[in-house]
Design a protein around this motif. Structure first.
Motif, PDB file in Angstrom:
ATOM      1  N   ILE A  41       0.842  -1.187   0.000  1.00  0.00           N
ATOM      2  CA  ILE A  41       0.000   0.000   0.000  1.00  0.00           C
ATOM      3  C   ILE A  41       0.879   1.239   0.000  1.00  0.00           C
ATOM      4  O   ILE A  41       1.736   1.404   0.873  1.00  0.00           O
ATOM      5  CB  ILE A  41      -0.929   0.032   1.228  1.00  0.00           C
ATOM      6  CG1 ILE A  41      -1.764  -1.252   1.317  1.00  0.00           C
ATOM      7  CG2 ILE A  41      -1.843   1.261   1.173  1.00  0.00           C
ATOM      8  CD1 ILE A  41      -2.544  -1.391   2.617  1.00  0.00           C
TER       9      ILE A  41
ATOM     10  N   ARG B  33      -3.576   0.740  11.062  1.00  0.00           N
ATOM     11  CA  ARG B  33      -4.435  -0.450  11.001  1.00  0.00           C
ATOM     12  C   ARG B  33      -3.940  -1.444   9.961  1.00  0.00           C
ATOM     13  O   ARG B  33      -3.943  -2.660  10.182  1.00  0.00           O
ATOM     14  CB  ARG B  33      -5.878  -0.048  10.672  1.00  0.00           C
ATOM     15  CG  ARG B  33      -6.547   0.815  11.712  1.00  0.00           C
ATOM     16  CD  ARG B  33      -6.819   0.039  12.976  1.00  0.00           C
ATOM     17  NE  ARG B  33      -7.577   0.844  13.912  1.00  0.00           N
ATOM     18  CZ  ARG B  33      -7.406   0.810  15.222  1.00  0.00           C
ATOM     19  NH1 ARG B  33      -6.496   0.015  15.748  1.00  0.00           N
ATOM     20  NH2 ARG B  33      -8.131   1.563  16.019  1.00  0.00           N
ATOM     21  N   TRP B  34      -3.520  -0.935   8.815  1.00  0.00           N
ATOM     22  CA  TRP B  34      -3.118  -1.840   7.735  1.00  0.00           C
ATOM     23  C   TRP B  34      -1.783  -2.518   8.024  1.00  0.00           C
ATOM     24  O   TRP B  34      -1.597  -3.685   7.674  1.00  0.00           O
ATOM     25  CB  TRP B  34      -3.087  -1.069   6.422  1.00  0.00           C
ATOM     26  CG  TRP B  34      -4.470  -0.678   5.971  1.00  0.00           C
ATOM     27  CD1 TRP B  34      -5.644  -1.331   6.270  1.00  0.00           C
ATOM     28  CD2 TRP B  34      -4.831   0.431   5.162  1.00  0.00           C
ATOM     29  NE1 TRP B  34      -6.716  -0.687   5.688  1.00  0.00           N
ATOM     30  CE2 TRP B  34      -6.252   0.401   5.008  1.00  0.00           C
ATOM     31  CE3 TRP B  34      -4.121   1.468   4.557  1.00  0.00           C
ATOM     32  CZ2 TRP B  34      -6.943   1.353   4.268  1.00  0.00           C
ATOM     33  CZ3 TRP B  34      -4.806   2.414   3.819  1.00  0.00           C
ATOM     34  CH2 TRP B  34      -6.195   2.350   3.674  1.00  0.00           C
TER      35      TRP B  34
ATOM     36  N   ALA C 297      -2.512  -5.269  10.248  1.00  0.00           N
ATOM     37  CA  ALA C 297      -3.156  -6.376   9.536  1.00  0.00           C
ATOM     38  C   ALA C 297      -2.172  -7.157   8.669  1.00  0.00           C
ATOM     39  O   ALA C 297      -2.558  -8.136   8.021  1.00  0.00           O
ATOM     40  CB  ALA C 297      -4.309  -5.851   8.675  1.00  0.00           C
TER      41      ALA C 297
ATOM     42  N   HIS D 197      -0.069  -5.772   6.172  1.00  0.00           N
ATOM     43  CA  HIS D 197       0.250  -5.203   4.866  1.00  0.00           C
ATOM     44  C   HIS D 197       1.581  -4.457   4.907  1.00  0.00           C
ATOM     45  O   HIS D 197       2.026  -3.983   5.956  1.00  0.00           O
ATOM     46  CB  HIS D 197      -0.865  -4.261   4.421  1.00  0.00           C
ATOM     47  CG  HIS D 197      -2.197  -4.930   4.284  1.00  0.00           C
ATOM     48  ND1 HIS D 197      -2.430  -5.936   3.359  1.00  0.00           N
ATOM     49  CD2 HIS D 197      -3.365  -4.772   4.973  1.00  0.00           C
ATOM     50  CE1 HIS D 197      -3.688  -6.352   3.477  1.00  0.00           C
ATOM     51  NE2 HIS D 197      -4.263  -5.674   4.451  1.00  0.00           N
TER      52      HIS D 197
ATOM     53  N   VAL E 290       3.676  -1.249   3.786  1.00  0.00           N
ATOM     54  CA  VAL E 290       3.274   0.129   3.516  1.00  0.00           C
ATOM     55  C   VAL E 290       4.491   1.007   3.258  1.00  0.00           C
ATOM     56  O   VAL E 290       5.536   0.864   3.897  1.00  0.00           O
ATOM     57  CB  VAL E 290       2.467   0.691   4.711  1.00  0.00           C
ATOM     58  CG1 VAL E 290       2.152   2.174   4.506  1.00  0.00           C
ATOM     59  CG2 VAL E 290       1.181  -0.102   4.898  1.00  0.00           C
TER      60      VAL E 290
ATOM     61  N   LEU F 166      -9.749  -3.926   2.645  1.00  0.00           N
ATOM     62  CA  LEU F 166      -9.016  -2.983   3.482  1.00  0.00           C
ATOM     63  C   LEU F 166      -9.922  -2.318   4.509  1.00  0.00           C
ATOM     64  O   LEU F 166      -9.469  -1.953   5.600  1.00  0.00           O
ATOM     65  CB  LEU F 166      -8.320  -1.945   2.609  1.00  0.00           C
ATOM     66  CG  LEU F 166      -7.170  -2.489   1.753  1.00  0.00           C
ATOM     67  CD1 LEU F 166      -6.584  -1.399   0.875  1.00  0.00           C
ATOM     68  CD2 LEU F 166      -6.078  -3.091   2.638  1.00  0.00           C
TER      69      LEU F 166
ATOM     70  N   ASP G 220     -10.133  -4.699   7.261  1.00  0.00           N
ATOM     71  CA  ASP G 220      -8.877  -4.722   8.003  1.00  0.00           C
ATOM     72  C   ASP G 220      -8.776  -3.576   9.006  1.00  0.00           C
ATOM     73  O   ASP G 220      -7.894  -3.593   9.872  1.00  0.00           O
ATOM     74  CB  ASP G 220      -7.686  -4.673   7.048  1.00  0.00           C
ATOM     75  CG  ASP G 220      -7.452  -6.008   6.342  1.00  0.00           C
ATOM     76  OD1 ASP G 220      -7.966  -7.033   6.833  1.00  0.00           O
ATOM     77  OD2 ASP G 220      -6.759  -6.021   5.307  1.00  0.00           O
ATOM     78  N   THR G 221      -9.645  -2.575   8.905  1.00  0.00           N
ATOM     79  CA  THR G 221      -9.696  -1.512   9.911  1.00  0.00           C
ATOM     80  C   THR G 221     -10.689  -1.849  11.021  1.00  0.00           C
ATOM     81  O   THR G 221     -10.875  -1.056  11.940  1.00  0.00           O
ATOM     82  CB  THR G 221     -10.096  -0.159   9.302  1.00  0.00           C
ATOM     83  OG1 THR G 221     -11.448  -0.209   8.833  1.00  0.00           O
ATOM     84  CG2 THR G 221      -9.171   0.229   8.154  1.00  0.00           C
TER      85      THR G 221
END
Length: 214
Positions: A3, A18-19, A22, A24, A26, A161, A164-165
């Protein structure tokens, strides 16, 4: 998922947090490089230029003030062409709480036209303090996040996504509806400036979750 977070303000912070939690990967970019680097350190992620972050991501989040959108789009160029782009910007001036875009044309549509990205309007109706709630729930129900776009793949990715929040996705149609979501945001922002608690500003409940009072 990779992301690219374009922006280093409060919305970028809470969603990026949050991501990363989860799982991801970034990369963040901001107008102020030191602020972007600080966010990257906080997340255990990387920072870069706007174009680098846009190229890095399988999806990009555009999370800048509306005044900064033209410069951001110029900086990323064609880096998100054909990619999903989540747009949480609100083109709302806070003098009269009206949209600054042309009548009938949303900021999300403008972004799609300029970048060639598959834009999904999402995350624009709640203050960052709502996304800081862990999880964002009201009366035991997850916050519902309306979003819209034209590309099925981008919409599916946006739904993932959103989940995922800790929230519940609610697709509301094609990107033409982004104009209405931005208009709704103008009303919500006016209420926030009027003193409404951000954590109670927008609490959607699905029909099957409503209590039957008959």
């Amino acid at each position: 998922m990779r992301i690219g977070v374009l922006g280093a303000g409060s919305m970028a912070d809470v969603l990026g947090t949050r991501w990363v939690e989860a799982g991801h990967e970034v990369m963040v970019a901001g107008r102020t490089e030191a602020k972007a680097r600080a966010l990257a350190r906080k997340w255990g992620a990387r920072s870069g230029t706007f174009r680098e972050a846009a190229e890095f991501g399988d999806v990009a989040l555009l999370a800048v003030l509306y005044q900064g959108v033209p410069a951001t789009l110029a900086a990323i160029g064609d880096a998100v062409r054909g990619k999903p782009v989540l747009d949480c910007t609100n083109p709302v001036e806070v003098g009269n709480f009206t949209l600054v875009t042309e009548p009938g044309v949303s900021m999300a549509q403008h972004i799609a036209h300029v970048t060639g990205g598959h834009v999904v309007k999402a995350f624009n109706l709640c203050h960052a303090r709502v996304w800081e709630m862990d999880p964002p729930e009201f009366d035991g129900r997850r916050l519902v996040v309306p979003h819209c776009g034209d590309d099925p793949v981008a919409l599916d990715l946006a739904s993932r996504l959103i989940r995922d929040t800790g929230c519940e996705p609610l697709p509301v149609g094609g990107l033409r509806h982004a104009h209405h979501l931005e208009g709704m945001a103008a009303v919500m922002i006016s209420l926030l400036f009027g003193g409404l608690d951000p954590r109670s500003a927008f609490n959607l409940v699905r029909a099957d979750d409503r209590v039957d009072n008959d």
